[in-house]
Design a protein around this motif. Structure first.
Motif, PDB file in Angstrom:
ATOM      1  N   LEU A  46       3.372 -10.607  -3.522  1.00 12.55           N
ATOM      2  CA  LEU A  46       3.124 -10.199  -4.903  1.00 12.55           C
ATOM      3  C   LEU A  46       4.391 -10.278  -5.757  1.00 12.55           C
ATOM      4  CD1 LEU A  46       0.687  -7.154  -5.192  1.00 12.55           C
ATOM      5  CD2 LEU A  46       0.441  -9.470  -6.085  1.00 12.55           C
ATOM      6  N   ARG A  47       5.502  -9.843  -5.204  1.00 14.70           N
ATOM      7  CA  ARG A  47       6.739  -9.880  -5.986  1.00 14.70           C
ATOM      8  C   ARG A  47       7.088 -11.301  -6.399  1.00 14.70           C
ATOM      9  NH1 ARG A  47       8.611  -6.139  -1.871  1.00 14.70           N
ATOM     10  NH2 ARG A  47       8.574  -3.997  -2.692  1.00 14.70           N
ATOM     11  N   ASP A  48       6.755 -12.259  -5.544  1.00 10.86           N
ATOM     12  CA  ASP A  48       7.084 -13.655  -5.834  1.00 10.86           C
ATOM     13  C   ASP A  48       6.231 -14.244  -6.951  1.00 10.86           C
ATOM     14  OD1 ASP A  48       9.071 -13.696  -3.951  1.00 10.86           O
ATOM     15  OD2 ASP A  48       7.839 -14.618  -2.373  1.00 10.86           O
ATOM     16  N   ILE A  49       5.078 -13.630  -7.256  1.00 12.97           N
ATOM     17  CA  ILE A  49       4.176 -14.226  -8.247  1.00 12.97           C
ATOM     18  C   ILE A  49       3.944 -13.325  -9.458  1.00 12.97           C
ATOM     19  CG2 ILE A  49       2.979 -15.634  -6.502  1.00 12.97           C
ATOM     20  CD1 ILE A  49       0.690 -13.558  -6.626  1.00 12.97           C
ATOM     21  N   LEU A  50       4.770 -12.309  -9.628  1.00 15.68           N
ATOM     22  CA  LEU A  50       4.545 -11.378 -10.735  1.00 15.68           C
ATOM     23  C   LEU A  50       4.600 -12.051 -12.101  1.00 15.68           C
ATOM     24  CD1 LEU A  50       6.413  -8.134  -9.607  1.00 15.68           C
ATOM     25  CD2 LEU A  50       3.950  -8.451  -9.936  1.00 15.68           C
ATOM     26  N   ASP A  51       5.302 -13.164 -12.202  1.00 20.90           N
ATOM     27  CA  ASP A  51       5.397 -13.870 -13.482  1.00 20.90           C
ATOM     28  C   ASP A  51       4.481 -15.086 -13.550  1.00 20.90           C
ATOM     29  OD1 ASP A  51       7.375 -12.127 -14.529  1.00 20.90           O
ATOM     30  OD2 ASP A  51       8.900 -13.154 -13.323  1.00 20.90           O
ATOM     31  N   ASP A  52       3.611 -15.246 -12.549  1.00 15.16           N
ATOM     32  CA  ASP A  52       2.687 -16.390 -12.479  1.00 15.16           C
ATOM     33  C   ASP A  52       1.283 -15.890 -12.809  1.00 15.16           C
ATOM     34  OD1 ASP A  52       0.996 -18.483 -11.779  1.00 15.16           O
ATOM     35  OD2 ASP A  52       2.200 -19.088 -10.050  1.00 15.16           O
ATOM     36  N   ASP A  53       0.881 -16.033 -14.064  1.00 17.84           N
ATOM     37  CA  ASP A  53      -0.415 -15.495 -14.493  1.00 17.84           C
ATOM     38  C   ASP A  53      -1.584 -16.130 -13.750  1.00 17.84           C
ATOM     39  OD1 ASP A  53       0.798 -13.778 -16.230  1.00 17.84           O
ATOM     40  OD2 ASP A  53       0.477 -15.005 -18.014  1.00 17.84           O
ATOM     41  N   ALA A  93      -1.904  -4.448 -12.995  1.00 18.78           N
ATOM     42  CA  ALA A  93      -2.699  -4.256 -11.782  1.00 18.78           C
ATOM     43  C   ALA A  93      -1.897  -4.623 -10.538  1.00 18.78           C
ATOM     44  CB  ALA A  93      -3.973  -5.096 -11.851  1.00 18.78           C
ATOM     45  N   ALA A  94      -1.113  -5.686 -10.640  1.00 14.75           N
ATOM     46  CA  ALA A  94      -0.307  -6.107  -9.503  1.00 14.75           C
ATOM     47  C   ALA A  94       0.754  -5.063  -9.161  1.00 14.75           C
ATOM     48  CB  ALA A  94       0.341  -7.454  -9.791  1.00 14.75           C
ATOM     49  N   GLU A  95       1.376  -4.485 -10.168  1.00 16.66           N
ATOM     50  CA  GLU A  95       2.410  -3.485  -9.897  1.00 16.66           C
ATOM     51  C   GLU A  95       1.801  -2.200  -9.339  1.00 16.66           C
ATOM     52  OE1 GLU A  95       4.972  -3.051 -13.265  1.00 16.66           O
ATOM     53  OE2 GLU A  95       5.953  -4.981 -12.876  1.00 16.66           O
ATOM     54  N   GLU A  96       0.594  -1.855  -9.785  1.00 17.17           N
ATOM     55  CA  GLU A  96      -0.089  -0.699  -9.210  1.00 17.17           C
ATOM     56  C   GLU A  96      -0.428  -0.956  -7.740  1.00 17.17           C
ATOM     57  OE1 GLU A  96      -3.421  -0.034 -11.722  1.00 17.17           O
ATOM     58  OE2 GLU A  96      -2.230   0.853 -13.354  1.00 17.17           O
ATOM     59  N   TRP A  97      -0.819  -2.184  -7.451  1.00 16.99           N
ATOM     60  CA  TRP A  97      -1.104  -2.559  -6.061  1.00 16.99           C
ATOM     61  C   TRP A  97       0.161  -2.473  -5.211  1.00 16.99           C
ATOM     62  CZ3 TRP A  97      -5.987  -4.125  -4.300  1.00 16.99           C
ATOM     63  CH2 TRP A  97      -6.047  -4.602  -3.000  1.00 16.99           C
ATOM     64  N   LEU A  98       1.270  -2.985  -5.748  1.00 16.58           N
ATOM     65  CA  LEU A  98       2.540  -2.933  -5.030  1.00 16.58           C
ATOM     66  C   LEU A  98       2.911  -1.507  -4.638  1.00 16.58           C
ATOM     67  CD1 LEU A  98       4.891  -5.455  -6.880  1.00 16.58           C
ATOM     68  CD2 LEU A  98       4.453  -5.367  -4.412  1.00 16.58           C
ATOM     69  N   ALA A  99       2.621  -0.571  -5.526  1.00 14.20           N
ATOM     70  CA  ALA A  99       3.034   0.818  -5.301  1.00 14.20           C
ATOM     71  C   ALA A  99       2.296   1.473  -4.151  1.00 14.20           C
ATOM     72  CB  ALA A  99       2.824   1.623  -6.587  1.00 14.20           C
ATOM     73  N   GLN A 100       1.120   0.957  -3.784  1.00 15.82           N
ATOM     74  CA  GLN A 100       0.344   1.581  -2.708  1.00 15.82           C
ATOM     75  C   GLN A 100       0.235   0.730  -1.453  1.00 15.82           C
ATOM     76  OE1 GLN A 100      -3.992   1.735  -3.235  1.00 15.82           O
ATOM     77  NE2 GLN A 100      -3.787   0.444  -5.062  1.00 15.82           N
ATOM     78  N   ASP A 101       0.635  -0.528  -1.515  1.00 18.22           N
ATOM     79  CA  ASP A 101       0.436  -1.459  -0.405  1.00 18.22           C
ATOM     80  C   ASP A 101       1.379  -1.116   0.758  1.00 18.22           C
ATOM     81  OD1 ASP A 101      -0.021  -3.578   1.284  1.00 18.22           O
ATOM     82  OD2 ASP A 101       0.277  -5.136  -0.231  1.00 18.22           O
ATOM     83  N   PRO A 102       0.833  -0.842   1.956  1.00 18.80           N
ATOM     84  CA  PRO A 102       1.694  -0.521   3.104  1.00 18.80           C
ATOM     85  C   PRO A 102       2.246  -1.736   3.831  1.00 18.80           C
ATOM     86  CG  PRO A 102      -0.595  -0.344   3.766  1.00 18.80           C
ATOM     87  CD  PRO A 102      -0.603  -0.705   2.308  1.00 18.80           C
ATOM     88  N   ASP A 103       1.866  -2.951   3.414  1.00 17.20           N
ATOM     89  CA  ASP A 103       2.205  -4.162   4.156  1.00 17.20           C
ATOM     90  C   ASP A 103       3.378  -4.886   3.490  1.00 17.20           C
ATOM     91  OD1 ASP A 103       2.318  -6.634   5.430  1.00 17.20           O
ATOM     92  OD2 ASP A 103       0.143  -6.769   5.653  1.00 17.20           O
ATOM     93  N   PRO A 104       4.520  -4.992   4.153  1.00 17.75           N
ATOM     94  CA  PRO A 104       5.666  -5.672   3.535  1.00 17.75           C
ATOM     95  C   PRO A 104       5.400  -7.141   3.234  1.00 17.75           C
ATOM     96  CG  PRO A 104       6.110  -5.149   5.852  1.00 17.75           C
ATOM     97  CD  PRO A 104       4.860  -4.429   5.478  1.00 17.75           C
TER      98      PRO A 104
END
Length: 556
Positions: free
Chosen positions: A24-31, A7-18
């Motif tokens: 999100l990239r910083d917490i991808l491995d933090d469940d 879900a996080a990676e799908e969000w990353l793909a559409q999010d226009p805000d850097p």
């Protein structure tokens, strides 16, 4: 790959805000962090959206806002005008422009204010034009600095109520990826609050007193410039603005919590007022839809309760208006004093559920006692001239009705100043007027008890426990009746609340907060005044303390 990670990676793909993409990239491995953001989503309801800024569906961010705008657009007629306002919080301007882009892409005609505005300015603009179909205000009102929100108004200028909220929420659920939305450009920009100022500064509520000394704080919000302009147009001297809190600042650096009801929030204003020998302190919350009032007394400055200000303003408005079609409204958790004031002035009275969206919908056919508002074939339609809720919210009108179909902290500030001026010209103060009301209607003392929880299931458990075994006594008084408001009492829509009526006219209302994880209890003690009003106030305070202790013990 876990569902949360996907879900996080799908969000990353559409999010226009850097910024939120980096978060999100910083917490991808933090469940745990992912679960906090993706394990739930902000629910769209009658208060719109409100929550902490950040990435994911359980946060306020550009994706959440664009989805909300697309869902709203799906519920509006093509080509309709939508007015969009925003405050000075983090992200508000960007969220407003994203909203306009989505609405324009969907075939609507959005119009955005050029600069941050108070919420009542947006609410007034929404109802001022026949072809406006909705309004959006990006604000979190008096929430902490990390929050933002999204309020939706309908064509009548009032906040949405069911079933409109559910229809918009369902439409939001049907929105796909935001990077697939058609975005428009070139929307109209409003420059200034002139239309609102024309309406609110022309309220006919008495003669201004240029000699009245007022200290004002916008609490780092957006109220200052509009309030000063309104006071100038109405003929009042400019209030002295607390310099440390004069400029909009989304971090609210001088207060722990930017809510004028919170302890300490008015300290700087009260210190400046004491130094200047002022007659009155007025404070707005950050989006200027609420108004707090303080006055000097024998023991120093006293901050009035929302119910005290509501009672004073109600009687002031009723003295300055005329007609048996007038309607005054308050909520089920506010003081019962307004009912007595309405009866004494021969006007109609109605109670609503908590929130100004309900105050503005109050009324309907008269009941047996002829108390409820509304219209019938045998009388003129109601004309709302005043509405208030105990949480410092007031809509003040005159013989033309109310200019804002929502709470309006700037219009209320003008009305308070007019009332204080009238009292001052007679050598009296607002405290004297409160004593007058206590002698006429009995002393109505109110207070609140809030119980904050970490686990929302504890609130549900407490409410169920009270329903199953309501107390027989509270604060030393017998409980004479118990209403479960979830069934819809007195013609009101169902709501999750409990009301206990006590001997002597006192009462307790318990309900979950609509915006925070806490249980809120509203207490009222009613006492006759026998001549020594200071002693009666002391007795009422002691009775409130006993009631508060009993309610706290019952809910523990």
């Amino acid at each position: 790959m876990s569902d949360l990670r996907r879900a996080a990676e799908e969000w990353l793909a559409q999010d226009p805000d850097p910024a939120t993409r980096a978060e999100l990239r910083d917490i991808l491995d933090d469940d745990q962090a992912l679960a906090d953001r993706f394990g739930a989503r902000l629910e769209f309801g009658t208060a719109g959206l409100r929550g902490e800024l950040g990435a994911g569906p359980n946060r306020m961010n550009r994706v959440t806002v664009m989805r909300a705008a697309a869902g709203l657009a799906a519920c509006l007629p093509s080509g309709g005008r939508v007015i969009v306002g925003f405050d000075a919080r983090h992200g508000s301007r960007r969220f407003a422009n994203d909203t306009a882009a989505v609405l324009a892409g969907a075939g609507l005609r959005p119009e955005v204010f050029a600069d941050p505005v108070p919420t009542p300015v947006l609410a007034h603009f929404t109802r001022a034009f026949d072809d406006v179909v909705a309004g959006v205000m990006v604000t979190a009102s008096h929430n902490p600095p990390r929050d933002n929100g999204y309020k939706v108004y309908w064509a009548d200028g009032a906040q949405i109520v069911p079933p409109t909220d559910a229809e918009i929420s369902a439409a939001i659920d049907r929105v796909g990826r935001v990077d697939a939305l058609l975005l428009g450009a070139g929307w109209l920009v409003h420059d200034g609050a002139g239309l609102y100022l024309d309406a609110v500064s022309s309220l006919n509520l008495g003669t201004p007193d240029p000699g009245l000394s007022i200290v004002y704080t916008p609490l780092h919000g957006v109220g200052r410039d509009v309030l000063l302009a309104a006071f100038e147009r109405a003929g009042f001297a400019a209030p002295a603005v607390v310099p440390e809190q004069a400029e909009p600042d989304p971090d609210f650096p001088t207060v722990a919590f930017p809510n004028p009801e919170e302890p300490g929030a008015l300290d700087l204003a009260l210190a400046l007022a004491a130094d200047r020998g002022a007659d009155l302190v007025i404070a707005n919350d950050p989006d200027a839809d609420r108004c707090a009032v303080a006055v000097p007394g024998p023991e120093g400055w006293r901050v009035l309760t929302g119910d005290e200000v509501g009672g004073l303003l109600a009687e002031h408005v009723l003295r300055e208006t005329s007609g048996d079609d007038r309607l005054v409204v308050t909520t089920i958790v506010s003081s019962s004093l307004l009912r007595s004031i309405a009866a004494a002035h021969g006007v109609r009275f109605a109670e609503s559920l908590t929130g100004f969206k309900w105050i503005m919908k109050a009324g309907g056919p008269p009941d047996v006692a002829g108390e409820r508002g509304g219209s019938s074939p045998h009388r003129k339609p109601d004309r709302l001239v005043f509405g208030y809720e105990e949480a410092l919210g007031y809509s003040v009108g005159d013989d033309r009705g109310v200019p804002v179909a929502d709470k309006d902290g700037i219009g209320a500030a003008l009305a308070v100043a007019a009332l204080a001026a009238e009292a001052r010209q007679g050598g009296r103060t607002l405290l004297d007027l409160l004593d007058d009301q206590a002698r006429r209607y009995g002393l109505h003392a109110t207070a609140q008890l809030s119980i904050r929880v970490d686990d929302l299931s504890l609130i549900t458990a407490a409410m169920n426990r009270l329903r199953a075994a309501p107390p027989a006594r509270l604060g030393g008084c017998a409980v004479e009746s118990f209403d479960d408001l979830s069934h819809g009492e007195d013609g009101l829509p169902p709501t999750d609340g409990l009301r206990f009526r006590l001997a002597g006219g006192s009462r307790v209302v318990v309900r979950p907060s609509g915006t925070e994880p806490k249980l809120k209890c509203y207490l009222e003690v009613v006492l006759p005044v026998d001549g020594d009003i200071a002693a009666d106030r002391a007795r009422a305070a002691a009775d409130l303390d006993a009631l508060r202790a009993d309610v706290a013990a019952t809910l523990s």
